[in-house]
Design a protein around this motif. Structure first.
Motif, mmCIF file in Angstrom:
data_model
loop_
_atom_site.group_PDB
_atom_site.id
_atom_site.type_symbol
_atom_site.label_atom_id
_atom_site.label_comp_id
_atom_site.label_asym_id
_atom_site.label_seq_id
_atom_site.Cartn_x
_atom_site.Cartn_y
_atom_site.Cartn_z
ATOM 1 N N LYS A 133 -4.281 6.985 -3.515
ATOM 2 C CA LYS A 133 -5.429 8.125 -3.845
ATOM 3 C C LYS A 133 -5.527 9.063 -2.629
ATOM 4 C CE LYS A 133 -9.847 9.332 -5.374
ATOM 5 N NZ LYS A 133 -11.472 8.697 -5.595
ATOM 6 N N VAL A 155 -10.644 4.546 -10.135
ATOM 7 C CA VAL A 155 -9.098 4.673 -9.946
ATOM 8 C C VAL A 155 -8.404 3.765 -11.007
ATOM 9 C CG1 VAL A 155 -7.226 4.294 -8.428
ATOM 10 C CG2 VAL A 155 -9.368 5.237 -7.651
ATOM 11 N N HIS A 190 -2.902 11.847 -6.822
ATOM 12 C CA HIS A 190 -2.681 10.199 -7.017
ATOM 13 C C HIS A 190 -1.151 10.065 -7.076
ATOM 14 C CE1 HIS A 190 -6.697 10.902 -8.321
ATOM 15 N NE2 HIS A 190 -7.160 9.632 -8.114
#
Length: 285
Positions: free
Chosen positions: A67, A121, A49
């Protein structure tokens, strides 16, 4: 150059954390902003990430994320040549844009990648600003209508009906219900098609879902806000038939962008987040 149209949906989540997390957020944000590029690459479960800190603005802490796409990437040319992509310490993946508002304990964000991964996320990103790693942050999509309590208290369930785009079954997290995992892994389901499922609920062995699995599926799908239709049929203690619809019951902000590139650039993302924030406060004031 013709402009490309891109539909964007910003979603809003409440942050459940201790007061110290919110009190220290500004300081932790400042520490992460000290590097020249204000960005770094972090690996989570083998997936990279890139997290970039953007300037603080109007009570909002802005963070962009890429990502990594955990698939083999190739480049194909007109002459039929197929080759890999040359990367110089970078990654190829899906962009995410977030705005954190600690004073109201909320985070809003959007992605052009798999929508079902937005919450996970966001949680991973917030963890990077958490001084106490033993404390687990919890995010919840903010509801328009509080029907979920009525659903959880319903004693009898008879069927489940939902419609979902197969796009949302990409990159299904490990904690998803087994039915969702099965759909996500089904090779016969094409990309970007709408699936419509009608499932009877019963405790009989031959039943596809029972009461417990139905509850897990509804809780998962309703929190992700990915179903236009998400209906549960059942009955109350008096035997009265009840239908509950959880489709699109969560607060979101929709807009359509005209882009010169295939990706959403930083300036455009800031405008989208600002408009979404304004919309949210008008809606909740």
């Amino acid at each position: 150059m013709n402009k490309l149209k891109k539909s964007v949906t910003v979603r809003f989540l409440s942050i459940d954390a201790s007061n110290s997390f919110f009190d220290n957020f500004s300081a932790n944000y400042a520490v992460n902003s000290e590097s020249t590029s204000c960005s770094r690459i972090i690996t989570n479960r083998t997936v990279k990430h890139l997290i970039k800190i953007l300037p603080y603005s109007n009570d909002s802490f802005i963070i962009s994320v890429v990502k990594e796409r955990n698939t083999w990437q190739t480049k194909a040319s007109r002459d039929g040549e197929i080759s890999g992509l040359a990367l110089n310490q970078g990654i190829i993946g899906d962009p995410y844009y977030f705005s954190v508002i600690p004073k109201d304990k909320i985070i809003l964000g959007f992605t052009t990648g798999p929508v079902g991964s937005l919450k996970s996320v966001a949680t991973f990103v917030l963890d990077q600003f958490n001084s106490n790693r033993d404390e687990k942050l919890k995010l919840s999509f903010i509801s328009k209508v509080k029907k979920i309590n009525e659903f959880n208290e319903l004693p009898n369930y008879s069927s489940l009906h939902f419609k979902i785009n197969s796009e949302y079954l990409i990159d299904v997290p490990n904690d998803a219900p087994q039915l969702i995992k099965d759909l996500g892994g089904a090779s016969y389901i094409e990309n970007n098609i709408e699936l419509s499922l009608n499932l009877d609920c019963s405790d009989k062995l031959e039943s596809r879902i029972n009461k417990n699995s139905l509850i897990d599926i509804v809780n998962y799908l309703s929190k992700s806000d990915v179903c236009k239709v998400l209906k549960v049929k059942g009955s109350d203690n008096s035997g009265n038939k009840i239908t509950l619809n959880f489709g699109y019951e969560y607060v979101n902000y929709k807009t359509e962008l005209k882009l010169r590139n295939k990706f959403i650039d930083q300036d455009t993302s800031l405008k989208v987040l600002s408009s979404a924030k304004e919309y949210f406060y008008k809606l909740t004031s």
